[in-house]
Design a protein around this motif. Structure first.
Motif, PDB file in Angstrom:
ATOM      1  N   VAL A  74       0.851  -1.195   0.000  1.00  0.00           N
ATOM      2  CA  VAL A  74       0.000   0.000   0.000  1.00  0.00           C
ATOM      3  C   VAL A  74       0.883   1.241   0.000  1.00  0.00           C
ATOM      4  N   LYS A  75       0.482   2.235  -0.770  1.00  0.00           N
ATOM      5  CA  LYS A  75       1.170   3.530  -0.785  1.00  0.00           C
ATOM      6  C   LYS A  75       0.132   4.636  -0.720  1.00  0.00           C
ATOM      7  N   ASP A  76       0.359   5.605   0.162  1.00  0.00           N
ATOM      8  CA  ASP A  76      -0.558   6.739   0.354  1.00  0.00           C
ATOM      9  C   ASP A  76      -1.980   6.262   0.623  1.00  0.00           C
ATOM     10  N   GLY A  77      -2.096   5.286   1.558  1.00  0.00           N
ATOM     11  CA  GLY A  77      -3.419   4.811   1.932  1.00  0.00           C
ATOM     12  C   GLY A  77      -4.145   4.066   0.836  1.00  0.00           C
ATOM     13  N   GLY A  78      -3.447   3.623  -0.200  1.00  0.00           N
ATOM     14  CA  GLY A  78      -4.058   2.909  -1.306  1.00  0.00           C
ATOM     15  C   GLY A  78      -4.439   3.791  -2.466  1.00  0.00           C
ATOM     16  N   LEU A  79      -4.366   5.111  -2.310  1.00  0.00           N
ATOM     17  CA  LEU A  79      -4.717   6.021  -3.408  1.00  0.00           C
ATOM     18  C   LEU A  79      -3.635   6.047  -4.479  1.00  0.00           C
TER      19      LEU A  79
END
Length: 741
Positions: A74-79
């Motif tokens: 995951v990166k940036d909360g999935g965004l």
């Protein structure tokens, strides 16, 4: 004047006015079909509301594909990035062109199939919806395929990865399974993207979802971490059971207070399995892990019914933990009532909930009537059991030290409340140790000998070496990944209480308002291994003058092995073993000297050993066994394995030895020994060998004043050390016991 002026009175409020007949009527608007692009985005917005919903669909698809290992990145909360990798069946290359089209699925053929659906995803909308609002790529390989295939999708169709390239799937190297990568979620819906407050909040929702499925999906390993982090937010092995999964995700506090029950009812067509917390556990909010036909769902009706059932068992404001898995006849369940399948409807809901609540009430009543409080007697009997497994401490214990200045005292009175007695902790270093409460033994303190070992240290001007070996960095990273935060905090802030059992190597420490028994042999093993990793290539050395012949040392170890085996093994040529181990050590003398400061002469003499801790000398009686184990127990063929196994053997050599029980004094009354004094005889006292007595005193001194302070300064407590830590007293728990009494 007023009569001459014509004033038009306003029309009364609420009166109807006639329409202006002269105004043109609006042209009636025609009904038109929405553009397919708009339709797809509306549908995607209903199904994929947030990154966590996209991940839920992907997890369910992966489990449906028979996966036993799921890795989530995951990166940036999935965004920015949401990637899931599984080892399932994979997707055939022929199916890739229609993979992201709406309502394409392998699980339904007719509408009637919905009445018996037993899988997670079945409508074929997840990947289609994601492809309309994100950049989607899929890499997959089946068992029969000779290579993996990668495809990129946009708006439900295959797309070229770069301008000018073909959109057809491309062959790549890859393992069996599927990897789905979702990038720039909601990139074409800026209003939706701006609605998310923070990436950390979205990541917390993702961890909660992964934790739910990690508890439920027994036989499947889960790993979830942020992009760029070396450690995982969640890591659950495939072999872990339900209780172990709950312990790793929700903590030992709840895992040690769980009660299991099962229920079934043919009339209502259901069966369930549950793990629920007993009356000893309560939290600020209810944790409900609800699965209906193996799908994570929410039900406010079930939540309220369970909380009402617990209200008679828990104190005011307390809430339970519940993991509930319901299997209901698929013909009684309507799974297609919510776009994200977060809610389901099923027949006889009230009756099924009533049966479950009755089972909860019965299980809690049985535990409550048979509750017991175990104690630990600090005696010399080695068969006395430990009380309860370790529970995590509550951070933020109030400090009871008084301020020296009037200003600070005043500020403390105005900003803090008076602490309750069950929060007070006495950690005064001058307080009595536990050894003062045990029976006296003959030690070097009574003979007046100095227990501090006289060691001569010579300082050198050797420059520290910066380790750049990838293998050592990987081993250090493995230690960090297995770190247990709560246990590390306990050890870093503990107060040493005393040695409880020398033969079992058990000591007592205080952490906050709790008392623990710890296996200091296990802690020493892990500590010296970590010292070997952090000080790699920069060890001190213990010099031997004169040098020790390897032949004689290995021969001593062989004699010990023969004695331990009872009878000499005819199949083992011990002379050949001695020669082989000696040859291996001599051949690697340069490497041992460079990395471990272990000096071996060409003639086969041991001149120096690595020094891991100043102020502590390992037991040299273990030296022959250490050298003998360097042959069969160290993997000399591969670098990482070699360093790992050698450092483990070195750490085992440094672990304090087990000493025999000290001699006990004869029973006596106030006038002296009872039986022998009554007969006019001089009482017999068991005398211990002076060398063992001195070693015992020095070892006790080193454990209390050298080893445990070193633990406090730099030990990273790993999850494996939980087996060596037991909680035996909790001040707050004792207060609750007395309050109930």
């Amino acid at each position: 004047m007023a009569e001459e002026m014509e004033i038009e009175s306003p029309s009364p409020r609420g009166t109807k006015r006639k329409a202006d007949e002269t105004a043109p009527l609006p042209v009636p608007r025609r009904i038109k079909a929405l553009a397919q692009e708009v339709v797809n985005k509306i549908a995607a917005g209903e199904i994929i509301v947030a990154p966590v919903h996209a991940l839920k669909e992907l997890i369910e698809n992966a489990v449906d594909a028979g996966s036993t290992a799921l890795e989530i990145l995951v990166k940036d909360g999935g965004l920015k990035l949401l990637q899931i990798t599984d080892n399932g069946h994979g997707i055939d290359k022929e199916d890739l062109p229609i993979l992201c089209e709406r309502f394409t699925t392998s699980k339904l053929k007719a509408f009637e199939d919905l009445t018996s659906i037993g899988t997670y995803g079945f409508r074929g909308e997840a990947l289609a919806s994601i492809s309309h609002i994100a950049h989607l790529s899929v890499a997959t390989r089946t068992k029969e395929s000779s290579c993996a295939w990668k495809a990129v999708y946009a708006d439900g169709k295959l797309a070229s990865p770069k301008p000018g390239q073909s959109a057809e799937p491309k062959p790549i190297a890859g393992r069996q399974g599927t990897q789905i990568t979702v990038e720039d979620l909601f990139y074409n819906i800026p209003s939706r993207r701006r609605a998310f407050r923070s990436a950390s909040e979205e990541y917390a929702k993702i961890l909660d979802l992964v934790g739910r499925y990690a508890v439920h999906c027994v036989g499947v390993s889960f790993s979830c971490k942020k992009h760029g982090d070396s450690s995982s937010g969640i890591s659950v092995p495939m072999s872990a059971g339900i209780v172990d999964r709950i312990r790793q995700i929700h903590g030992s506090t709840v895992a040690t207070e769980l009660v299991q029950f099962k229920a079934a009812n043919d009339r209502w067509g259901f069966k369930c399995e549950a793990w629920i917390s007993n009356a000893n556990y309560s939290a600020k909010r209810t944790s409900l892990l609800l699965f209906i036909n193996h799908r994570s769902v929410e039900s406010q009706v079930i939540r309220k019914a369970v909380e009402q059932t617990y209200s008679t068992f828990l104190p005011k404001g307390g809430h339970p933990f519940i993991y509930l898995s319901l299997d209901i006849d698929p013909q009684r369940v309507d799974v297609n009532v919510h776009p994200t399948k977060r809610e389901v409807h099923f027949l006889n809901e009230d009756e099924i909930i009533a049966v479950i609540c009755d089972e909860i009430r019965g299980s809690l009543s049985k535990v409550d009537t048979s509750r017991s409080f175990m104690t630990q007697s600090l005696l010399s009997n080695p068969k006395v059991p430990f009380a309860t497994p370790m529970k995590p401490t509550t951070p933020g214990t109030p400090d009871t030290n008084n301020s020296n200045t009037r200003d600070s005292t005043t500020a403390q009175r105005t900003t803090t409340k008076k602490p309750y007695e069950n929060n007070l902790v006495r950690t005064d270093a001058s307080a009595r140790k536990i050894t003062s409460m045990l029976k006296p033994t003959l030690t070097t303190e009574s003979t007046g000998e100095d227990v501090v070992e006289d060691m001569d240290y010579v300082h050198t001007n050797k420059e520290p070496i910066l380790c750049r070996l990838t293998s050592i960095k990987d081993l250090r990273s493995e230690v960090r990944d297995s770190m247990h935060n709560e246990l590390t905090d306990i050890i870093a802030s503990h107060t040493f209480v005393g040695i409880v059992n020398e033969q079992k190597r058990i000591a007592a420490i205080q952490g906050g308002v709790k008392l623990y028994l710890v296996d200091y042999g296990m802690l020493c093993n892990e500590y010296f291994y970590q010292v070997g990793l952090t000080d790699f290539g920069n060890f001190g050395s213990i010099k031997f003058n004169p040098p020790l012949p390897l032949d004689e040392l290995l021969q001593v170890a062989v004699e010990q092995e023969k004695k331990n085996c009872g009878e000499e093994d005819e199949d083992v040529d011990w002379n050949e073993v001695v020669g082989s181990v000696k040859q291996q050590i001599i051949q690697r003398a340069d490497m041992l000297n460079e990395y471990f400061s272990m000096e071996i002469s060409e003639e086969g003499e041991l001149m120096a050993l690595p020094l891991l801790m100043k102020g502590y000398m390992p037991c040299l009686a273990k030296l022959p066994q250490f050298l003998l184990r360097l042959g069969p127990h160290v993997d000399w063929t591969e670098e990482k394995r070699c360093f790992h196994t050698f450092l483990r053997e070195l750490a085992s050599f440094y672990v304090p030895e087990t000493l025999p029980l000290p001699p006990s004094l004869p029973p006596s009354d106030s006038n002296g020994p009872v039986s022998e004094k009554a007969q006019g005889k001089q009482p017999a006292v068991s005398i211990e060998d002076p060398s063992i007595t001195l070693r015992r005193a020095r070892l006790r001194h080193s454990i209390e004043y050298v080893i445990f302070p070193a633990f406090k300064a730099r030990l990273v407590a790993t999850k494996g050390l939980l087996r060596g830590v037991m909680e035996v007293a909790n001040l707050k728990g004792l207060y609750r016991v007395f309050e109930r009494c």
